[in-house]
Scaffold this motif. Structure first.
Motif, PDB file in Angstrom:
ATOM      1  N   UNK A 104      19.204  52.194  -3.371  1.00 15.98           N
ATOM      2  CA  UNK A 104      18.126  51.783  -2.490  1.00 15.98           C
ATOM      3  C   UNK A 104      17.579  50.394  -2.797  1.00 15.98           C
ATOM      4  N   UNK A 105      17.876  49.856  -3.973  1.00 12.69           N
ATOM      5  CA  UNK A 105      17.405  48.518  -4.332  1.00 12.69           C
ATOM      6  C   UNK A 105      18.421  47.484  -3.865  1.00 12.69           C
ATOM      7  N   UNK A 106      17.963  46.268  -3.656  1.00 14.07           N
ATOM      8  CA  UNK A 106      18.847  45.218  -3.193  1.00 14.07           C
ATOM      9  C   UNK A 106      19.089  44.150  -4.262  1.00 14.07           C
ATOM     10  N   UNK A 107      18.359  44.207  -5.352  1.00 16.39           N
ATOM     11  CA  UNK A 107      18.477  43.197  -6.395  1.00 16.39           C
ATOM     12  C   UNK A 107      18.642  43.851  -7.766  1.00 16.39           C
ATOM     13  N   UNK A 108      19.310  43.137  -8.657  1.00 13.08           N
ATOM     14  CA  UNK A 108      19.432  43.557 -10.046  1.00 13.08           C
ATOM     15  C   UNK A 108      18.201  43.091 -10.813  1.00 13.08           C
ATOM     16  N   UNK A 109      17.708  43.950 -11.705  1.00 16.33           N
ATOM     17  CA  UNK A 109      16.566  43.612 -12.561  1.00 16.33           C
ATOM     18  C   UNK A 109      16.633  44.496 -13.803  1.00 16.33           C
TER      19      UNK A 109
END
Length: 193
Positions: A104-109
């Motif tokens: 569901x996330x669009x970015x790596x963190x």
């Protein structure tokens, strides 16, 4: 990024490890050189990675699902030579070795950048933790059967001290499992009695 009071499994998503990238030769930052590679995850996501120097600073360009993300890198010199690379988390700007992209996330963190994130093991009850430990020890001792929880014999290549340490872990997990079964039976008898 998780609602208040709701914890989600971060390791069910995609994991990007800086040490794994270093082992496969992705972290070469000579001037004018761009290293390109890709990783395919089991969830169907394909991540294209480009390593480059931008304004004399090393960075990675991560492209997945049509979204490009820039991640800065930093390194620390090791005491006996060489260097250890780290990501700078795009959200917290902290030095980390692993970046996550949960479903569901669009970015790596980093894990800490995602509120209410937890590892799969944090959702296990005490009985499941015991079974997991029994399986881990059996696997470490060479068992390839995923349903094998028994203590295998010592492999020929393993030192006795290592085997005895693993056998003690196995015995402790077995004892804890027995305790948890007694507790569960006590609860059942209380309910039925």
């Amino acid at each position: 990024m998780g609602r208040d009071g709701y914890r989600f499994r971060i390791d069910a998503g995609c994991r990007l490890d800086i040490n794994q990238l270093a082992r496969i030769g992705m972290l070469r930052f000579e001037p004018g050189v761009r290293v390109v590679g890709s990783i395919r995850y089991g969830c169907g996501l394909e991540l294209e990675i480009t390593a480059e120097r931008y304004n004399d600073e090393p960075r990675l360009i991560l492209v997945h699902s049509g979204v490009a993300q820039y991640v800065s890198l930093t390194s620390v010199l090791k005491p006996y030579g060489g260097q250890q690379w780290y990501f700078l988390c795009p959200v917290s700007l902290k030095r980390v070795s692993v970046l996550w992209c949960p479903y569901g996330a669009r970015k790596f963190a980093s894990r800490h950048a995602y509120r209410n994130a937890a590892y799969n093991t944090q959702f296990l009850d005490p009985t499941q933790r015991c079974w997991r430990e029994l399986r881990r020890v059996a696997k470490r001792l060479g068992s390839t059967d995923p349903d094998d929880y028994d203590l295998p014999e010592k492999p020929k290549w393993m030192r006795w001290a290592t085997y005895e340490r693993l056998a003690n872990r196995h015995d402790a997990a077995n004892e804890k499992l027995d305790q948890e079964v007694v507790i569960a039976l006590g609860r059942l008898l209380k309910v039925w009695g």
